[in-house]
Design an enzyme around this catalytic site. Structure first.
Site, short mmCIF file in Angstrom:
data_model
loop_
_atom_site.label_atom_id
_atom_site.label_comp_id
_atom_site.label_asym_id
_atom_site.label_seq_id
_atom_site.Cartn_x
_atom_site.Cartn_y
_atom_site.Cartn_z
CE1 TYR A 1 -57.46 28.50 73.12
CE2 TYR A 1 -58.92 26.93 72.05
CZ TYR A 1 -57.80 27.20 72.81
OH TYR A 1 -57.02 26.17 73.24
CE LYS B 1 -60.85 26.50 78.80
NZ LYS B 1 -61.00 25.39 77.87
#
Length: 393
Positions: free
Chosen positions: A98, A200
């Site tokens: 990421y 998430k």
């Protein structure tokens, strides 16, 4: 106990006050002590809070650990894990991770704690072992990676590291955000710490921000507990409540979202406007066998690369036309909510990296990360077909 049951009943969620079926939100910062030296279970909310505790014990059990700390965000959790290291330490990080993780290791902690980071493919065990030195203190695993969904064979990595003469004390941490415990439990595969961005799939409704660290090692738990109190980047009681509430439907959401993602990947793999499809659940994926061995499914994220041109401005205009034709899918940061979202990786998740750095990890101006939601799959596919059918693409 199965994951589906732990998601609902895991941890210590009882309410000692009124036996509420769901732990109440305790917003108090301080807790009354009967007398001097008679401190109860909780004293000050930075150090512990009933709502946080209910969530932390639940997420710890869900991930197969013994202890967890809830943080203000996934990046706060990653930063807290790095507090375990001494200045000047060396860290191996999965290449293609990421963008925010890359920024923290490469730009922030390289300055604030002289952290030395080597980005590499953690599946290349020979290179991993060659890069390990006496100063290597941590290995940061991201599997699947964000956004290209490359997997790491975690058991093989752990075995190789532990067999190295300098590898016995190295902390192995795994970012399990994309997979969640429903797909895999890295602690049971041999890692020391699991990091989660609870914003998430744990929260699951795009309405909370949080992170967590989970471990199955008592000594690591004690060190992290002390660091969490000192650093103070904790989740608020309300965020902990939202995360715990969301976690209860994790299993049913993941089952539907991963099933939808499989269909989306199969559809896009055959589409003439798509040049690359990254989804380990596809039989054509080079790591499909590893996916089936290590995970329950290919996950709920599909990453694609649309046909483009050699000109960046033309590609960005192409992207604008594509997004302008979508009706159900939304253009947004983040992932893991009930709604289907598309992230333009070059300007969003990996916007902090240079174009050259993005190209090195396979992220281009026409790379799209699709977080597949709960909607009807036929509606989702029809919306994609409509957007891709623009003759100007």
């Amino acid at each position: 106990t199965k994951i589906e049951t732990l998601a609902v009943h895991g941890g210590d969620q009882h309410d000692p006050g009124h036996a509420a079926i769901f732990p109440p939100i305790t917003t108090a910062t301080s807790f009354v002590q009967p007398n001097l030296g008679e401190e109860g279970r909780f004293a000050y909310s930075r150090c512990g809070n009933p709502t946080q505790d209910a969530y932390e014990t639940a997420i710890a059990e869900l991930e197969g650990g013994i202890w967890a700390t809830a943080t203000a965000s996934g990046m706060a959790a990653t930063a807290l894990a790095l507090e375990l290291l001494r200045p000047g330490s060396h860290v191996l990080v999965m290449r293609g991770c990421y963008g925010g993780t890359h920024r923290l290791f490469d730009k922030t902690r390289s300055v604030s704690m002289d952290l030395r980071t080597t980005f590499l493919d953690l599946n290349d065990l020979q290179q991993v072992c060659e890069q390990i030195t006496e100063h290597t203190a941590m290995i940061w695993v991201e599997s699947p990676t964000n956004p290209l969904l490359t997997l790491v064979d975690v058991p093989r990595l752990v075995e190789a590291v532990r067999g190295h003469k300098d590898g016995k004390e190295i902390l192995i941490c795994a970012d399990n955000t994309f997979a969640t415990a429903w797909n895999q439990q890295p602690l049971k595969l041999g890692v020391d710490i699991v990091m989660l961005s609870a914003s998430k799939y744990i929260g699951g409704h795009s309405d909370m921000t949080g992170g967590a660290l989970v471990t199955g090692d008592e000594a690591i738990a004690q060190r992290l507990a002390a660091l969490a109190k000192s650093v103070g980047a904790i989740a608020s009681p309300f965020e902990a409540y939202l995360a715990l509430r969301g976690m209860k439907t994790l299993a049913v959401r993941m089952e539907r979202q991963c099933s939808n993602a499989q269909r989306v990947a199969e559809f896009l793999e055959k589409h003439p406007q798509v040049t690359e499809v990254h989804y380990p659940g596809l039989t054509s994926h080079p790591q499909h066998e590893l996916c089936m061995r290590q995970m329950r499914s290919g996950g709920a994220v599909v990453t694609v690369r649309l046909k483009g041109s050699a000109d960046s401005e033309s590609d960005l205009e192409l992207m604008r036309r594509f997004f302008g034709r979508l009706q159900i899918w939304v253009l947004a940061e983040s992932l893991g909510g009930v709604e289907s979202m598309i992230n333009h990786s070059a300007t969003m998740s990996h916007g902090s990296m240079t174009k050259e750095q993005r190209a090195e990890v396979g992220v281009y101006d026409t790379t799209l990360r699709l977080s597949v939601g709960l909607e009807d799959i036929d509606d989702l596919l029809a919306d994609l077909e409509h957007a891709l059918s623009d003759e100007r693409l």
